[in-house]
Write a protein that holds these residues in place. Structure first.
Motif, PDB file in Angstrom:
ATOM      1  N   ASN A 153       0.810  -1.221   0.000  1.00  0.00           N
ATOM      2  CA  ASN A 153       0.000   0.000   0.000  1.00  0.00           C
ATOM      3  C   ASN A 153       0.839   1.265   0.000  1.00  0.00           C
ATOM      4  O   ASN A 153       0.532   2.238  -0.697  1.00  0.00           O
ATOM      5  N   ARG A 154       1.902   1.279   0.788  1.00  0.00           N
ATOM      6  CA  ARG A 154       2.747   2.469   0.857  1.00  0.00           C
ATOM      7  C   ARG A 154       3.403   2.753  -0.492  1.00  0.00           C
ATOM      8  O   ARG A 154       3.436   3.912  -0.952  1.00  0.00           O
ATOM      9  N   SER A 163      -2.865   9.144  -1.142  1.00  0.00           N
ATOM     10  CA  SER A 163      -2.628   8.764   0.247  1.00  0.00           C
ATOM     11  C   SER A 163      -2.799   7.262   0.443  1.00  0.00           C
ATOM     12  O   SER A 163      -3.473   6.585  -0.346  1.00  0.00           O
ATOM     13  N   ILE A 164      -2.211   6.751   1.516  1.00  0.00           N
ATOM     14  CA  ILE A 164      -2.355   5.330   1.836  1.00  0.00           C
ATOM     15  C   ILE A 164      -3.820   4.996   2.112  1.00  0.00           C
ATOM     16  O   ILE A 164      -4.316   3.937   1.712  1.00  0.00           O
ATOM     17  N   ASP A 165      -4.515   5.901   2.801  1.00  0.00           N
ATOM     18  CA  ASP A 165      -5.940   5.662   3.077  1.00  0.00           C
ATOM     19  C   ASP A 165      -6.742   5.547   1.785  1.00  0.00           C
ATOM     20  O   ASP A 165      -7.675   4.742   1.687  1.00  0.00           O
ATOM     21  N   THR A 166      -6.366   6.352   0.782  1.00  0.00           N
ATOM     22  CA  THR A 166      -7.054   6.272  -0.508  1.00  0.00           C
ATOM     23  C   THR A 166      -6.771   4.937  -1.186  1.00  0.00           C
ATOM     24  O   THR A 166      -7.672   4.324  -1.778  1.00  0.00           O
ATOM     25  N   SER A 169      -8.865   2.380   0.449  1.00  0.00           N
ATOM     26  CA  SER A 169     -10.255   2.523   0.020  1.00  0.00           C
ATOM     27  C   SER A 169     -10.476   1.903  -1.354  1.00  0.00           C
ATOM     28  O   SER A 169     -11.474   1.198  -1.580  1.00  0.00           O
ATOM     29  N   HIS A 170      -9.534   2.126  -2.274  1.00  0.00           N
ATOM     30  CA  HIS A 170      -9.660   1.550  -3.618  1.00  0.00           C
ATOM     31  C   HIS A 170      -9.570   0.025  -3.571  1.00  0.00           C
ATOM     32  O   HIS A 170     -10.314  -0.673  -4.280  1.00  0.00           O
ATOM     33  N   ILE A 171      -8.678  -0.489  -2.740  1.00  0.00           N
ATOM     34  CA  ILE A 171      -8.528  -1.947  -2.650  1.00  0.00           C
ATOM     35  C   ILE A 171      -9.797  -2.575  -2.077  1.00  0.00           C
ATOM     36  O   ILE A 171     -10.260  -3.620  -2.550  1.00  0.00           O
ATOM     37  N   LYS A 172     -10.389  -1.934  -1.076  1.00  0.00           N
ATOM     38  CA  LYS A 172     -11.653  -2.431  -0.533  1.00  0.00           C
ATOM     39  C   LYS A 172     -12.729  -2.453  -1.613  1.00  0.00           C
ATOM     40  O   LYS A 172     -13.514  -3.400  -1.705  1.00  0.00           O
TER      41      LYS A 172
END
Length: 212
Positions: A153-154, A163-166, A169-172
């Motif tokens: 992810n990083r 961002s990592i959070d984004t 979110s895309h992977i989910k």
């Protein structure tokens, strides 16, 4: 001459022991049955016989032995065929010795390894493959491309400048849309088959193994 180079690599690493070097598929089968080695490295063509078929035979005759196709060709379709035929890995002869040892430890750890120098066309999302019908967005496809290339992810966040959070979110969203259980499962779906264990190694392991 390949076995001479490999023997030198294994001797220098101190982590593998070459127990046999053979030139025909028949000889390879005899060695596998007699010694049950941890790994068998073979080429796509073994004295006129199919190395892919040999990999499949090894899986049946000695389940604890991991067959690995060692190729001089960067060919994504051959890599995919090797894995589907039972090979535990597809490695390139041009790989530096330390990378080869690293990949082989991934195989011993139970992963199916494709050398990360192999172009990834055959397992990238496309209109023709099995993921096309799930309606992934352009950004989700870009994230999935990075996942298929083995990036965490990083790394994906840095490469795509998000961002990592984004990324998470895309992977989910990718897992939700495809119905995949996890990242490994979605990789298998992108390869167009039900396998769930095709991985790029992410950590180094220290143990000894025998190689034929």
């Amino acid at each position: 001459m390949t076995h001479i180079a490999l023997n030198a690599v294994f001797a220098k690493s101190g982590r593998f022991r070459l127990i046999a070097a053979v030139s025909t598929a028949h000889e390879a089968r005899s060695v596998v049955l007699a010694h049950k080695p941890d790994l068998v490295l073979c080429e796509a063509d073994v004295a006129g016989e199919s190395g892919l078929e040999l990999c499949g035979w090894i899986r049946l005759a000695s389940p604890a032995t991991m067959p690995v196709l060692l190729s001089g060709v960067n060919d994504d379709s051959l890599a995919a065929s090797a894995i589907s035929c039972g090979a535990a890995g597809y490695l390139l002869k041009i790989s530096p010795p330390e990378d080869l040892i690293f990949y082989l430890y991934g195989v011993l750890a139970g992963q199916q390894i494709i050398d990360d120098r192999v172009t990834a066309r055959s397992w990238r999302p496309s209109e023709e493959n099995s993921l096309a019908r799930y309606g992934l967005s352009t950004r989700e496809r870009e994230v999935l491309d990075e996942v298929l290339l083995g990036h965490d992810n990083r790394s994906i966040a840095l490469r795509l400048r998000i961002s990592i959070d984004t990324v998470k979110s895309h992977i989910k969203a990718i897992l939700r849309k495809t119905g995949a259980r996890d990242r490994v499962h979605v990789i298998a779906m992108a390869l167009g088959r039900g396998r769930t264990d095709v991985l790029i190694p992410t950590g180094r392991r220290q143990s000894r193994g025998s190689v034929a």
